[in-house]
Design a protein around this motif. Structure first.
Motif, PDB file in Angstrom:
ATOM      1  N   ALA A  52       0.838  -1.103  -0.114  1.00 15.91           N
ATOM      2  CA  ALA A  52      -0.020  -0.009   0.111  1.00 15.91           C
ATOM      3  C   ALA A  52       0.864   1.320   0.062  1.00 15.91           C
ATOM      4  N   ILE A  53       2.110   1.055   0.786  1.00 19.40           N
ATOM      5  CA  ILE A  53       2.876   2.063   0.726  1.00 19.40           C
ATOM      6  C   ILE A  53       3.359   2.894  -0.791  1.00 19.40           C
ATOM      7  N   THR A  54       3.687   1.824  -1.607  1.00 15.01           N
ATOM      8  CA  THR A  54       4.202   2.012  -2.950  1.00 15.01           C
ATOM      9  C   THR A  54       2.964   2.826  -3.596  1.00 15.01           C
ATOM     10  N   TYR A  55       1.646   2.386  -3.300  1.00 14.32           N
ATOM     11  CA  TYR A  55       0.883   3.479  -3.940  1.00 14.32           C
ATOM     12  C   TYR A  55       0.797   4.946  -3.653  1.00 14.32           C
ATOM     13  N   LEU A  56       0.867   5.018  -2.225  1.00 11.48           N
ATOM     14  CA  LEU A  56       1.283   6.390  -1.743  1.00 11.48           C
ATOM     15  C   LEU A  56       2.374   7.144  -2.283  1.00 11.48           C
ATOM     16  N   LEU A  57       3.714   6.314  -2.403  1.00 14.99           N
ATOM     17  CA  LEU A  57       4.748   6.817  -3.238  1.00 14.99           C
ATOM     18  C   LEU A  57       4.492   7.364  -4.587  1.00 14.99           C
ATOM     19  N   PHE A  58       3.613   6.521  -5.218  1.00 12.23           N
ATOM     20  CA  PHE A  58       3.441   6.969  -6.798  1.00 12.23           C
ATOM     21  C   PHE A  58       2.655   8.208  -6.738  1.00 12.23           C
ATOM     22  N   VAL A  59       1.678   8.333  -5.992  1.00  8.08           N
ATOM     23  CA  VAL A  59       0.779   9.563  -6.046  1.00  8.08           C
ATOM     24  C   VAL A  59       1.532  10.744  -5.425  1.00  8.08           C
ATOM     25  N   VAL A  60       2.541  10.553  -4.693  1.00  2.87           N
ATOM     26  CA  VAL A  60       3.320  11.804  -4.263  1.00  2.87           C
ATOM     27  C   VAL A  60       4.321  11.982  -5.334  1.00  2.87           C
ATOM     28  N   SER A  61       4.899  10.952  -5.873  1.00  2.00           N
ATOM     29  CA  SER A  61       5.748  11.246  -7.297  1.00  2.00           C
ATOM     30  C   SER A  61       5.149  12.063  -8.392  1.00  2.00           C
ATOM     31  N   VAL A  62       3.578  12.013  -8.525  1.00  2.00           N
ATOM     32  CA  VAL A  62       2.990  13.099  -9.391  1.00  2.00           C
ATOM     33  C   VAL A  62       3.155  14.364  -8.969  1.00  2.00           C
ATOM     34  N   VAL A  63       2.950  14.385  -7.591  1.00  2.00           N
ATOM     35  CA  VAL A  63       2.934  15.928  -7.216  1.00  2.00           C
ATOM     36  C   VAL A  63       4.494  16.517  -7.327  1.00  2.00           C
TER      37      VAL A  63
ATOM     38  N   VAL B 124       8.850  15.021 -11.119  1.00  2.00           N
ATOM     39  CA  VAL B 124      10.353  14.797 -11.525  1.00  2.00           C
ATOM     40  C   VAL B 124      10.495  13.594 -12.253  1.00  2.00           C
ATOM     41  N   THR B 125      10.509  13.384 -13.492  1.00  2.00           N
ATOM     42  CA  THR B 125      10.374  12.351 -14.464  1.00  2.00           C
ATOM     43  C   THR B 125      11.274  11.071 -14.023  1.00  2.00           C
ATOM     44  N   SER B 126      12.455  11.368 -13.220  1.00  2.00           N
ATOM     45  CA  SER B 126      13.094  10.185 -12.766  1.00  2.00           C
ATOM     46  C   SER B 126      12.471   9.557 -11.568  1.00  2.00           C
ATOM     47  N   ILE B 127      11.937  10.230 -10.929  1.00  2.00           N
ATOM     48  CA  ILE B 127      11.109   9.878  -9.680  1.00  2.00           C
ATOM     49  C   ILE B 127       9.673   9.263  -9.956  1.00  2.00           C
ATOM     50  N   PHE B 128       9.264   9.755 -10.766  1.00  2.00           N
ATOM     51  CA  PHE B 128       7.833   9.253 -11.637  1.00  2.00           C
ATOM     52  C   PHE B 128       8.231   7.633 -11.981  1.00  2.00           C
ATOM     53  N   ILE B 129       9.330   7.522 -12.694  1.00  2.00           N
ATOM     54  CA  ILE B 129       9.699   6.379 -13.213  1.00  2.00           C
ATOM     55  C   ILE B 129       9.955   5.460 -12.167  1.00  2.00           C
ATOM     56  N   LEU B 130      10.840   5.482 -11.224  1.00  2.00           N
ATOM     57  CA  LEU B 130      11.117   4.795 -10.282  1.00  2.00           C
ATOM     58  C   LEU B 130       9.889   4.468  -9.213  1.00  2.00           C
ATOM     59  N   ALA B 131       9.056   5.382  -9.124  1.00  2.00           N
ATOM     60  CA  ALA B 131       7.626   5.181  -8.327  1.00  2.00           C
ATOM     61  C   ALA B 131       6.767   4.014  -9.240  1.00  2.00           C
ATOM     62  N   SER B 132       6.909   4.194 -10.456  1.00  2.00           N
ATOM     63  CA  SER B 132       5.978   3.416 -11.268  1.00  2.00           C
ATOM     64  C   SER B 132       6.491   1.989 -11.177  1.00  2.00           C
ATOM     65  N   VAL B 133       7.752   2.052 -11.159  1.00  2.00           N
ATOM     66  CA  VAL B 133       8.550   0.532 -11.070  1.00  2.00           C
ATOM     67  C   VAL B 133       7.854  -0.195  -9.601  1.00  2.00           C
ATOM     68  N   LEU B 134       8.161   0.698  -8.666  1.00  2.00           N
ATOM     69  CA  LEU B 134       8.012   0.252  -7.091  1.00  2.00           C
ATOM     70  C   LEU B 134       6.311  -0.074  -6.846  1.00  2.00           C
ATOM     71  N   ILE B 135       5.434   0.671  -7.855  1.00  2.00           N
ATOM     72  CA  ILE B 135       3.993   0.319  -7.486  1.00  2.00           C
ATOM     73  C   ILE B 135       3.788  -0.931  -8.315  1.00  2.00           C
ATOM     74  N   GLY B 136       4.307  -1.332  -9.412  1.00  2.00           N
ATOM     75  CA  GLY B 136       4.193  -2.508  -9.791  1.00  2.00           C
ATOM     76  C   GLY B 136       4.472  -3.808  -9.030  1.00  2.00           C
ATOM     77  N   ILE B 137       5.812  -3.550  -8.146  1.00  2.00           N
ATOM     78  CA  ILE B 137       6.209  -4.674  -7.160  1.00  2.00           C
ATOM     79  C   ILE B 137       5.349  -4.459  -6.201  1.00  2.00           C
ATOM     80  N   GLY B 138       4.877  -3.270  -5.643  1.00  3.29           N
ATOM     81  CA  GLY B 138       4.003  -3.241  -4.512  1.00  3.29           C
ATOM     82  C   GLY B 138       2.640  -3.650  -4.789  1.00  3.29           C
ATOM     83  N   ALA B 139       2.138  -3.727  -5.948  1.00  5.62           N
ATOM     84  CA  ALA B 139       0.727  -4.206  -6.437  1.00  5.62           C
ATOM     85  C   ALA B 139       0.955  -5.606  -6.207  1.00  5.62           C
ATOM     86  N   SER B 140       1.863  -6.507  -6.525  1.00  2.40           N
ATOM     87  CA  SER B 140       1.872  -8.014  -6.353  1.00  2.40           C
ATOM     88  C   SER B 140       2.011  -8.344  -4.980  1.00  2.40           C
TER      89      SER B 140
END
Length: 286
Positions: A23-34, A37-53
């Motif tokens: 669930a925390i990876t979902y929070l990080l993803f939303v925060v990355s949108v705020v 920063v492209t690099s942070i957004f890409i990293l958060a996208s990878v993390l939310i994929g892992i976190g979703a599983s």
């Protein structure tokens, strides 16, 4: 990809910790949108994929553990809750964007997700005594699990194909005013299907319900693709929605009856792999 190692990680971390971490990876993803920063957004996208599983494997195990004869119904409630939450978010977001900036909107979403994560700390979870078996990639090919692959793959492949082509198909056939109607019908059928099909699988044979879902999926696909009549295309989208939503609660509750504690958590991981394989294949071929 994370579906391969998520079951083992959930075994090691425990169900509650895995749920919170996911669930925390979902929070990080939303925060990355705020942060925007492209690099942070890409990293958060990878993390939310892992976190979703992590989240889906642990939540599926938690729900089936507390369900004696109602696993289908409870898994259906879980799926329909996710869908309703998505609808509320999309609708609220569209309304708020008329009066607030997108950055402020995602700040609000961040706070909402944060509150949701905090609630997870208070849930009580029965941490099962799962055998600490050696991690094997081959678990997705275990006979009892691989037999579900065609149904799961087809369900998510067809749904992704339908969703990706629906707007264009409807626009060309019926005009822009019809897009909302079809979208609403598909969404309503998915929610209703998740609630009713799961419950039916608790009452009747899960295999019979699963076969019925497969028939609905084939009929829905044929109607949706080949028909040019407005009402028939709506019917096709409804049948596809029921097929998609019913697959999750029926197959997970069916696997619960067929697999032992150690195998089952890997079965949930396999479902995650199979479903995402279907979705990605559909999007690549669209």
């Amino acid at each position: 990809v994370s579906g391969f190692f998520a079951p083992k990680a959930v075994n090691y971390l425990g169900l509650k910790r895995s749920l919170i971490l996911g669930a925390i990876t979902y929070l990080l993803f939303v925060v990355s949108v705020v942060i925007n920063v492209t690099s942070i957004f890409i990293l958060a996208s990878v993390l939310i994929g892992i976190g979703a599983s992590f989240l889906w494997v642990s939540s599926g195990k938690i729900i089936t553990d507390i369900s004696i004869k109602t696993s289908g119904k409870n898994l259906g409630i879980q799926l329909s809750s996710v869908l309703v939450g998505s609808l509320i978010g999309i609708t609220a977001g569209g309304l708020f964007l008329k009066s607030v900036s997108i950055n402020n909107l995602y700040i609000f979403f961040s706070l909402a997700v944060f509150v949701g994560v905090m609630f997870l700390f208070f849930i009580k979870v029965r941490e099962g005594q799962i055998k600490n078996s050696a991690f094997k990639f081959s678990f997705i090919f275990k006979k009892k699990i691989i037999l579900t692959f065609p149904v799961i793959f087809a369900s998510y492949f067809l749904s992704a194909q339908t969703l990706s082509s629906m707007s264009e198909m409807i626009l060309s056939k019926f005009g822009i005013s019809s897009v909302g109607i079809f979208s609403a019908m598909l969404f309503a059928s998915i929610v209703i299907g998740a609630l009713t099909i799961g419950r039916l699988s608790d009452i009747y044979s899960k295999k019979v319900v699963l076969y019925g879902l497969m028939i609905l999926g084939v009929i829905g696909s044929l109607i949706f693709i080949s028909s040019s009549l407005f009402l028939l295309v709506i019917l096709g989208s409804i049948l596809l929605g029921i097929y998609l939503s019913g697959t999750y609660p029926v197959i997970l509750s069916l696997l619960k009856n067929k697999l032992n504690e150690t195998e089952y958590i890997y079965g949930i991981g396999a479902f995650y792999i199979y479903s995402n394989t279907g979705t990605v294949t559909a999007l690549l071929s669209a």
